[in-house]
Design a protein around this motif. Structure first.
Motif, PDB file in Angstrom:
ATOM      1  N   UNK A  75       0.598   7.349  27.290  1.00  0.00           N
ATOM      2  CA  UNK A  75       1.416   7.662  28.464  1.00  0.00           C
ATOM      3  C   UNK A  75       0.829   7.001  29.715  1.00  0.00           C
ATOM      4  N   UNK A  76      -0.496   6.861  29.757  1.00  0.00           N
ATOM      5  CA  UNK A  76      -1.135   6.266  30.926  1.00  0.00           C
ATOM      6  C   UNK A  76      -0.732   4.810  31.136  1.00  0.00           C
ATOM      7  N   UNK A  77      -0.177   4.195  30.067  1.00  0.00           N
ATOM      8  CA  UNK A  77       0.226   2.790  30.190  1.00  0.00           C
ATOM      9  C   UNK A  77       1.410   2.600  31.123  1.00  0.00           C
ATOM     10  N   UNK A  78       2.018   3.712  31.542  1.00  0.00           N
ATOM     11  CA  UNK A  78       3.157   3.595  32.458  1.00  0.00           C
ATOM     12  C   UNK A  78       2.760   2.921  33.771  1.00  0.00           C
ATOM     13  N   UNK A  79       1.496   3.112  34.168  1.00  0.00           N
ATOM     14  CA  UNK A  79       1.051   2.554  35.451  1.00  0.00           C
ATOM     15  C   UNK A  79      -0.378   2.042  35.269  1.00  0.00           C
ATOM     16  N   UNK A  80      -0.580   0.786  35.538  1.00  0.00           N
ATOM     17  CA  UNK A  80      -1.901   0.192  35.346  1.00  0.00           C
ATOM     18  C   UNK A  80      -2.935   0.784  36.301  1.00  0.00           C
ATOM     19  N   UNK A  81      -2.485   1.386  37.395  1.00  0.00           N
ATOM     20  CA  UNK A  81      -3.418   1.994  38.345  1.00  0.00           C
ATOM     21  C   UNK A  81      -3.888   3.365  37.886  1.00  0.00           C
ATOM     22  N   UNK A  82      -3.248   3.902  36.836  1.00  0.00           N
ATOM     23  CA  UNK A  82      -3.617   5.223  36.344  1.00  0.00           C
ATOM     24  C   UNK A  82      -2.715   6.299  36.919  1.00  0.00           C
ATOM     25  N   UNK A  83      -2.627   7.417  36.230  1.00  0.00           N
ATOM     26  CA  UNK A  83      -1.794   8.525  36.650  1.00  0.00           C
ATOM     27  C   UNK A  83      -2.677   9.735  36.951  1.00  0.00           C
ATOM     28  N   UNK A  84      -2.108  10.682  37.693  1.00  0.00           N
ATOM     29  CA  UNK A  84      -2.857  11.879  38.077  1.00  0.00           C
ATOM     30  C   UNK A  84      -2.869  12.875  36.926  1.00  0.00           C
ATOM     31  N   UNK A  85      -3.748  12.639  35.989  1.00  0.00           N
ATOM     32  CA  UNK A  85      -3.830  13.488  34.789  1.00  0.00           C
ATOM     33  C   UNK A  85      -5.265  13.987  34.639  1.00  0.00           C
ATOM     34  N   UNK A  86      -5.397  15.307  34.564  1.00  0.00           N
ATOM     35  CA  UNK A  86      -6.699  15.932  34.296  1.00  0.00           C
ATOM     36  C   UNK A  86      -6.697  16.416  32.847  1.00  0.00           C
ATOM     37  N   UNK A  87      -7.640  15.923  32.074  1.00  0.00           N
ATOM     38  CA  UNK A  87      -7.695  16.233  30.648  1.00  0.00           C
ATOM     39  C   UNK A  87      -9.058  16.835  30.317  1.00  0.00           C
ATOM     40  N   UNK A  88      -9.045  18.072  29.845  1.00  0.00           N
ATOM     41  CA  UNK A  88     -10.283  18.772  29.476  1.00  0.00           C
ATOM     42  C   UNK A  88     -10.070  19.432  28.112  1.00  0.00           C
ATOM     43  N   UNK A  89     -10.534  18.770  27.054  1.00  0.00           N
ATOM     44  CA  UNK A  89     -10.332  19.245  25.691  1.00  0.00           C
ATOM     45  C   UNK A  89     -11.675  19.569  25.049  1.00  0.00           C
ATOM     46  N   UNK A  90     -11.854  20.821  24.700  1.00  0.00           N
ATOM     47  CA  UNK A  90     -13.113  21.304  24.117  1.00  0.00           C
ATOM     48  C   UNK A  90     -13.173  20.915  22.637  1.00  0.00           C
ATOM     49  N   UNK A  91     -14.131  20.092  22.279  1.00  0.00           N
ATOM     50  CA  UNK A  91     -14.290  19.641  20.901  1.00  0.00           C
ATOM     51  C   UNK A  91     -15.558  20.206  20.265  1.00  0.00           C
ATOM     52  N   UNK A  92     -16.031  21.345  20.774  1.00  0.00           N
ATOM     53  CA  UNK A  92     -17.290  21.909  20.282  1.00  0.00           C
ATOM     54  C   UNK A  92     -17.133  22.645  18.957  1.00  0.00           C
ATOM     55  N   UNK A  93     -15.906  22.941  18.548  1.00  0.00           N
ATOM     56  CA  UNK A  93     -15.682  23.669  17.289  1.00  0.00           C
ATOM     57  C   UNK A  93     -14.666  22.924  16.423  1.00  0.00           C
ATOM     58  N   UNK A  94     -15.036  21.777  15.916  1.00  0.00           N
ATOM     59  CA  UNK A  94     -14.090  20.991  15.092  1.00  0.00           C
ATOM     60  C   UNK A  94     -13.775  21.655  13.755  1.00  0.00           C
ATOM     61  N   UNK A  95     -14.565  22.690  13.379  1.00  0.00           N
ATOM     62  CA  UNK A  95     -14.337  23.357  12.086  1.00  0.00           C
ATOM     63  C   UNK A  95     -13.114  24.258  12.105  1.00  0.00           C
ATOM     64  N   UNK A  96     -12.588  24.569  13.286  1.00  0.00           N
ATOM     65  CA  UNK A  96     -11.391  25.394  13.348  1.00  0.00           C
ATOM     66  C   UNK A  96     -10.187  24.619  12.825  1.00  0.00           C
ATOM     67  N   UNK A  97      -9.241  25.350  12.248  1.00  0.00           N
ATOM     68  CA  UNK A  97      -8.031  24.733  11.695  1.00  0.00           C
ATOM     69  C   UNK A  97      -6.805  25.304  12.398  1.00  0.00           C
ATOM     70  N   UNK A  98      -5.768  24.470  12.521  1.00  0.00           N
ATOM     71  CA  UNK A  98      -4.567  24.853  13.255  1.00  0.00           C
ATOM     72  C   UNK A  98      -3.352  24.209  12.606  1.00  0.00           C
ATOM     73  N   UNK A  99      -2.177  24.796  12.821  1.00  0.00           N
ATOM     74  CA  UNK A  99      -0.934  24.191  12.348  1.00  0.00           C
ATOM     75  C   UNK A  99      -0.712  22.870  13.082  1.00  0.00           C
ATOM     76  N   UNK A 100      -0.337  21.806  12.390  1.00  0.00           N
ATOM     77  CA  UNK A 100      -0.224  20.489  13.031  1.00  0.00           C
ATOM     78  C   UNK A 100       0.930  20.411  14.022  1.00  0.00           C
ATOM     79  N   UNK A 101       0.717  19.585  15.047  1.00  0.00           N
ATOM     80  CA  UNK A 101       1.729  19.286  16.073  1.00  0.00           C
ATOM     81  C   UNK A 101       2.187  20.525  16.844  1.00  0.00           C
TER      82      UNK A 101
END
Length: 359
Positions: free
Chosen positions: A228-254
Motif C-alpha cells: 500500500x505504501x507504493x501509492x506515494x514514493x514519499x511515504x504515507x502516514x502509517x504507524x505500524x506496531x506488530x508484536x512478534x514476541x509470541x510466534x507460537x500462537x495460532x490464529x484463524x487465517x486472514x
C-alpha cells in the motif's frame, strides 16, 4: 422395507428373548417337564421376535417417524391383543402346555382372567416398549449427528466463502505500482514482487488450514502495508506496531486483514496532510489485542467497492471461529474510526499442519 433385520434389531431380540425365556426358566427351575418348558419358551420367543421385528422394522419407521402416531398406537395395540389371544387360544397346538400341570395342586380360588391375560401380554408389551425407546433414542442420536455434520459443513463452506473474497482492486494497484517501479528500474521492484508473491501464496495455500501461526498473519500484514505504501514514493502516514514476541500462537487465517483493508479504503490515506492510519497488535500468553484506527476525511470520496469481505462479515467469521472467545468494539470518535479486537487464543496453542505449496 427391509426383510432382513438390522444388527440392532437382532440384539434387541436377543436381549428380550433372554429376559423373558431363559431367565424365567433358570429362576423358576421348571425342569420336571422339559417338553413343556421348551414349547412355552418357543412360543414366547416367537411372539417376541414378531413384536420387535414389526415394531422396529415396520411400525416405527413407516408410522411413528412419519407422524402417524395414532395409527402406530392402534396397530401396536392390535398386535399385542392378537398375540395374547393367539397364545391363550384353547384350540392351538400349544394350548395344553400353557395350562396348569395336572400334578400341581388346584388353586384355592378361581383364576382371575384379567390377570392371566396381563401376565401373558407382559413379555410382548415390555419388548414393544423397550424396543420403541431404544429405536427412538437411536433415531434421535442419528439426527443429532447428521445435524452436527450439516452444521460443520455449512460452517466450513461459509468460512471458505469469507476467506475467498480477495480484493482484486488491491491486486491491480499492487501490480501497477510494481510495474512502475520496474519501468523506473528501482531496486525495490524485486523486493515488492516477492512480497506480492508471498501474499498470494498465503491466501491460496496457507489459508487452507483452520489455524496458522500468528507470525504468518503478521508477515502478511507487513507485506500488505508495504505494498500500500507504493501509492506515494514519499511515504504515507502509517504507524505500524506488530508484536512478534509470541510466534507460537495460532490464529484463524486472514482474520485481521479486513480491518487493515477497511482503514486504507476509508482513511483517504493519499492525503498526506490529514490522512493517517495506526495499526497495533499486542499479545499475551494466550490472547491478542488488535487495534486499527484511521482518519475520517472531512468530505466523502469515492472508492472502489469491488472485493474485500467487509467488517460485517468479519463479525460473522468471529462468531463462527471464536464464539464467546472474542470482543470486538468499533466506534467513531474525534473524527477517527477505531476498531478494537480481543481474541482468546487459549485453545490455539497446538500447531495445525497447513497445506504445502505445490512445486
Amino acid at each position: 422395507m427391509r426383510y432382513w433385520p438390522r444388527r440392532s434389531t437382532w440384539l434387541q431380540i436377543l436381549f428380550w428373548g433372554a429376559f423373558w425365556v431363559f431367565v424365567p426358566v433358570v429362576l423358576l427351575g421348571n425342569w420336571e417337564n422339559p417338553e413343556r418348558v421348551m414349547v412355552r419358551s418357543a412360543v414366547v420367543l416367537t411372539g417376541i421376535i414378531l413384536t420387535i421385528w414389526l415394531n422396529v422394522e415396520v411400525f416405527i419407521p413407516r408410522l411413528y417417524f412419519d407422524k402417524k402416531q395414532a395409527l402406530y398406537i392402534l396397530l401396536c395395540t392390535l398386535l399385542i391383543v392378537g398375540l395374547v389371544l393367539l397364545v391363550s387360544w384353547d384350540g392351538a397346538p400349544w394350548a395344553e402346555y400353557f395350562k396348569r400341570p395336572r400334578t400341581a395342586p388346584p388353586p384355592s380360588r378361581p383364576p382371575n382372567l384379567a390377570f392371566k391375560y396381563i401376565a401373558t401380554a407382559m413379555p410382548y408389551f415390555t419388548a414393544l416398549i423397550g424396543s420403541s425407546l431404544f429405536e427412538v433414542a437411536r433415531y434421535a442420536n442419528q439426527k443429532e449427528r447428521e445435524a452436527a455434520e450439516l452444521r460443520g459443513e455449512k460452517l466450513e463452506a461459509e468460512l471458505k466463502f469469507l476467506r475467498s473474497q480477495i480484493n482484486p482492486h488491491f491486486l491491480f494497484n499492487a501490480l501497477n505500482n510494481i510495474y512502475a517501479l520496474m519501468m523506473a528500474q528501482s531496486q525495490r521492484a524485486p523486493e515488492m514482487l516477492l512480497k506480492l508473491s508471498a501474499i498470494l501464496r498465503y491466501m491460496l495455500y496457507d489459508c487452507k488450514a483452520e489455524r496458522v501461526p500468528l507470525s504468518k498473519e503478521i508477515a502478511y500484514l507487513r507485506h500488505l502495508v508495504d505494498l500500500y505504501q507504493l501509492k506515494d514514493s514519499r511515504g504515507l502516514n502509517i504507524e505500524l506496531d506488530l508484536d512478534e514476541s509470541r510466534p507460537h500462537l495460532y490464529i484463524a487465517p486472514l482474520l485481521l486483514v479486513p480491518f487493515v483493508e477497511n482503514a486504507f479504503k476509508h482513511s483517504h490515506i493519499e492525503d498526506r496532510q490529514s490522512g493517517w492510519i495506526c495499526i497495533r497488535l499486542h499479545t499475551g500468553d494466550n490472547h491478542l489485542v488488535f487495534e486499527v484506527s484511521n482518519s475520517i476525511p472531512q468530505t466523502a470520496h469515492a472508492k472502489d467497492e469491488v472485493g474485500g469481505i467487509g467488517l460485517s462479515n468479519v463479525r460473522r467469521q468471529l462468531e463462527l471461529v471464536y464464539p464467546e472467545q472474542h470482543v470486538l468494539d468499533i466506534c467513531t470518535k474525534d473524527n477517527a474510526f477505531h476498531a478494537h479486537l480481543y481474541i482468546n487464543l487459549r485453545q490455539e496453542q497446538a500447531p495445525i499442519v497447513s497445506s504445502s505449496v505445490p512445486s
